[in-house]
Write a protein that holds these residues in place. Structure first.
Motif, PDB file in Angstrom:
ATOM      1  N   GLU A 221     -88.708  50.497 -34.586  1.00 25.76           N
ATOM      2  CA  GLU A 221     -89.459  49.514 -35.367  1.00 25.76           C
ATOM      3  C   GLU A 221     -90.926  49.912 -35.567  1.00 25.76           C
ATOM      4  O   GLU A 221     -91.638  49.321 -36.394  1.00 25.76           O
ATOM      5  CB  GLU A 221     -89.372  48.137 -34.708  1.00 25.76           C
ATOM      6  CG  GLU A 221     -89.941  48.057 -33.304  1.00 25.76           C
ATOM      7  CD  GLU A 221     -88.922  48.402 -32.226  1.00 25.76           C
ATOM      8  OE1 GLU A 221     -89.203  48.079 -31.054  1.00 25.76           O
ATOM      9  OE2 GLU A 221     -87.864  48.981 -32.569  1.00 25.76           O
ATOM     10  N   GLN A 222     -91.390  50.916 -34.841  1.00 28.14           N
ATOM     11  CA  GLN A 222     -92.764  51.393 -34.990  1.00 28.14           C
ATOM     12  C   GLN A 222     -92.890  52.514 -36.023  1.00 28.14           C
ATOM     13  O   GLN A 222     -94.008  52.911 -36.362  1.00 28.14           O
ATOM     14  CB  GLN A 222     -93.297  51.898 -33.647  1.00 28.14           C
ATOM     15  CG  GLN A 222     -93.428  50.821 -32.580  1.00 28.14           C
ATOM     16  CD  GLN A 222     -93.874  51.396 -31.248  1.00 28.14           C
ATOM     17  OE1 GLN A 222     -93.160  52.171 -30.614  1.00 28.14           O
ATOM     18  NE2 GLN A 222     -95.074  51.016 -30.832  1.00 28.14           N
ATOM     19  N   ASP A 224     -92.950  54.401 -39.612  1.00 25.14           N
ATOM     20  CA  ASP A 224     -93.513  54.013 -40.900  1.00 25.14           C
ATOM     21  C   ASP A 224     -93.081  55.008 -41.973  1.00 25.14           C
ATOM     22  O   ASP A 224     -93.884  55.807 -42.464  1.00 25.14           O
ATOM     23  CB  ASP A 224     -95.043  53.961 -40.798  1.00 25.14           C
ATOM     24  CG  ASP A 224     -95.697  53.401 -42.049  1.00 25.14           C
ATOM     25  OD1 ASP A 224     -94.963  52.881 -42.922  1.00 25.14           O
ATOM     26  OD2 ASP A 224     -96.928  53.517 -42.171  1.00 25.14           O
ATOM     27  N   ASN A 236     -85.732  52.613 -39.498  1.00 29.11           N
ATOM     28  CA  ASN A 236     -86.586  51.997 -38.475  1.00 29.11           C
ATOM     29  C   ASN A 236     -85.868  50.847 -37.773  1.00 29.11           C
ATOM     30  O   ASN A 236     -86.469  49.855 -37.361  1.00 29.11           O
ATOM     31  CB  ASN A 236     -87.929  51.534 -39.056  1.00 29.11           C
ATOM     32  CG  ASN A 236     -87.771  50.618 -40.253  1.00 29.11           C
ATOM     33  OD1 ASN A 236     -86.661  50.182 -40.572  1.00 29.11           O
ATOM     34  ND2 ASN A 236     -88.875  50.321 -40.914  1.00 29.11           N
ATOM     35  N   GLN A 237     -84.546  50.999 -37.639  1.00 24.21           N
ATOM     36  CA  GLN A 237     -83.738  50.109 -36.788  1.00 24.21           C
ATOM     37  C   GLN A 237     -82.979  50.966 -35.780  1.00 24.21           C
ATOM     38  O   GLN A 237     -82.526  52.065 -36.091  1.00 24.21           O
ATOM     39  CB  GLN A 237     -82.724  49.296 -37.609  1.00 24.21           C
ATOM     40  CG  GLN A 237     -83.321  48.405 -38.676  1.00 24.21           C
ATOM     41  CD  GLN A 237     -83.431  49.118 -40.007  1.00 24.21           C
ATOM     42  OE1 GLN A 237     -82.610  49.965 -40.323  1.00 24.21           O
ATOM     43  NE2 GLN A 237     -84.453  48.775 -40.777  1.00 24.21           N
ATOM     44  N   LYS A 238     -82.826  50.444 -34.586  1.00 20.69           N
ATOM     45  CA  LYS A 238     -82.107  51.151 -33.527  1.00 20.69           C
ATOM     46  C   LYS A 238     -80.610  51.172 -33.832  1.00 20.69           C
ATOM     47  O   LYS A 238     -80.079  50.240 -34.433  1.00 20.69           O
ATOM     48  CB  LYS A 238     -82.369  50.460 -32.181  1.00 20.69           C
ATOM     49  CG  LYS A 238     -81.753  51.148 -30.983  1.00 20.69           C
ATOM     50  CD  LYS A 238     -82.079  50.405 -29.688  1.00 20.69           C
ATOM     51  CE  LYS A 238     -81.410  51.066 -28.498  1.00 20.69           C
ATOM     52  NZ  LYS A 238     -81.681  50.354 -27.227  1.00 20.69           N
TER      53      LYS A 238
END
Length: 561
Positions: A221-222, A224, A236-238
């Protein structure tokens, strides 16, 4: 004189009738025409098979720090007499090629090996610590298995030798009569975040040594991707534990993987096994497979979608989703019940075959197996393994055997509890004569010589208790063969009498030897020993009418989505 004339005339008319039956126009009867269906597959975790060249072991890799060294990392907490290891143990291309004859001698036509691409050079320091028998734990583990790709264009340095690269391996295997199935990954790279301090190569992706993406030890989520070019390969999702989640919507990602895996095709890969296929959408695999097959028409691929529900994994097999076969997890679940310690009823297998009206594009192209590196090995007696192999090498599908199963190696052991332990030359040398291996070899050789067992339609007669009776029928391009399979997984010899769909003719016994003449409307009687198999062959076209009707219905149910 008149009586003699009538007798001769009757014989002539009978001969004409038989000739008419045998000259009925040939029809096509087959489960698949896929060339790969001819070849049973032997699956190796390359690092755990045989260390053929100690000079590539990289024993000093990762430095002296016990947290990062890569060679020989035993899992703590092992019970007495048991072991597991999450470091490299030395298996390589040379060890595999040195034992190609061992694999080929068992009747296999292909070797599936784990990914060959470059992996990180240290043990991972993030995530949860690996514990005995644990799962989804990666702290302390290395990329010995190959699934933590960093540079998908370069070989991992633990595998080749000075005079043996991947092209040399595939060429050598071909000289021994073995195709190469290469394990590939596209949905993830290496573990990419949760490290106390960023480690070299982890979370990074290179193309021939040039950095193209870097997770930078940041949580998904960090990231960019809109502003940082190094993040554009990642969602940006696990997804899976700490593995990078590669962005299937980025055209550059597709270009990267098509380029990388085309390179390995050029060096001799004959087929792909696709890891974690369901972690990327079918649209990606359609684009990927179209581009691979534009280069190599008909190139065979099968995916791993770890799910026991056929309706969940079947869509990958449909043409509109890429036409990729899959490992048959639904059947695997039942095989463990039938051939494991519980010794379940053969009927449990019937509904998982999906021979008619099933969800798969073609059930005959599924990869059939009873265990692998991501689950506990089959927990069975020697007889259970023997029975399982008798089924795998006669029933529909393309059989896959995990290394060591030919001797019951580490039976019942899960990951981090011995599943992937080192096999080694000593065990290979001792394997010849093992009852599991010898029985596997016998039935694999029968399949290897039989177009019906490789590619024929399956028509079940009886699947009940400890008994199975079914036909496999192949009739195509001037080649005709009917196989009658009799399986007995009981502890005593079983008597079989088969008349249903049984065509008249001289049937030959593949294992017991000899021939049986079956009259029109007659039956075939046979005794099959405990935990035994017999296959009778009739190398003639199908002429019996009820058999033809049943096969016509089976062909009519074939789906090509």
């Amino acid at each position: 004189m008149k009586t003699l004339t009538i007798a001769v005339l009757s014989l002539a008319l009978a001969a004409c009738a038989q000739g008419a039956r045998d000259t009925k126009p040939a029809r096509d009867y087959y489960g698949t025409l896929e060339p790969m269906a001819r070849d049973a597959v032997y699956f190796v975790v390359t690092d755990r098979f045989v260390n053929g060249d100690t000079s590539n072991d990289q024993r000093d890799q990762g430095g002296p720090d016990p947290a990062t060294r890569t060679f020989d990392r035993p899992v703590p907490g092992a019970p007495p007499g048991q072991s597991d290891n999450i470091g490299y143990l030395g298996g390589d291309f040379k060890g595999l090629l040195d034992n190609a004859d061992y694999i080929r001698d068992m009747g296999f036509g292909a070797v599936w090996l784990t990914p060959i691409v470059d992996n990180p050079d240290q043990a991972f320091t993030g995530g949860d610590a690996v514990t005995w028998g644990g799962a989804f734990q990666d702290r302390g583990k290395t990329g010995y298995h190959g699934y933590w790709g960093v540079d998908f264009y370069r070989l991992d340095e633990h595998l080749p030798s000075r005079d043996l690269d991947f092209a040399g391996l595939t060429g050598g295997l071909k000289r021994h009569g073995l195709k190469t199935v290469l394990d590939i990954v596209a949905n993830h790279g290496s573990p990419s975040f949760t490290m106390p301090a960023d480690q070299p190569k982890y979370g990074e992706i290179y193309r021939d040594g040039v950095l193209v993406a870097d997770h930078q030890n940041l949580a998904p989520e960090q990231l960019d991707p809109a502003h940082n070019p190094l993040h554009r390969f990642f969602h940006n999702q696990k997804d899976l534990v700490q593995l990078s989640n590669i962005d299937d919507t980025n055209p550059a990602v597709l270009d990267y993987f098509v380029g990388a895996y085309s390179q390995w095709i050029d060096q001799g890969a004959d087929a792909f096994r696709i890891d974690t296929i369901r972690h990327m959408p079918p649209a990606f695999w359609k684009r990927f497979s179209d581009r691979i097959r534009a280069k190599r028409p008909g190139f065979f691929m099968f995916g791993e979608a770890f799910d026991y529900k056929a309706e969940n994994i079947a869509p990958f097999t449909w043409a509109r989703n890429g036409g990729v076969s899959v490992l048959d997890f639904p059947l695997k679940e039942r095989m463990a019940q039938v051939f494991g310690r519980k010794r379940g009823d053969f009927s449990l297998l019937a509904e998982r075959l999906y021979l008619t009206d099933g969800p798969y594009a073609n059930p005959y192209e599924l990869m059939t197996f009873y265990d692998n590196h991501d689950m506990p090995r089959l927990d069975a007696s020697d007889e259970g393994f023997i029975d399982a192999h008798h089924w795998l090498f006669t029933a529909r599908g393309i059989p896959v055997i995990y290394y060591g199963s030919e001797v019951g190696f580490e039976r019942g052991r899960a990951e981090h509890a011995g599943n992937r332990n080192y096999f080694g030359q000593q065990r290979i040398d001792a394997a010849r004569g093992n009852p599991i291996r010898e029985s596997l070899k016998r039935i694999a050789k029968v399949r290897e010589a039989s177009p019906a067992l490789q590619r024929g339609l399956q028509l079940n007669v009886e699947l009940r208790g400890d008994r199975a009776v079914f036909y496999r029928v192949y009739e195509h391009a001037g080649q005709s063969q009917i196989a009658l399979v009799l399986l007995n997984k009981g502890d005593a010899a079983a008597q079989f009498e088969v008349s249903e769909y049984l065509q008249a003719g001289r049937w030959r016994a593949a294992l017991g030897g000899g021939e049986v003449d079956v009259a029109e409307g007659g039956s075939l009687r046979a005794s099959v020993p405990a935990h035994g198999v017999e296959v009778y062959f009739l190398d003639r076209p199908v002429v019996r009418e009820d058999l033809r009707l049943a096969l016509d219905r089976a062909m009519g149910h074939a789906r090509r989505r």
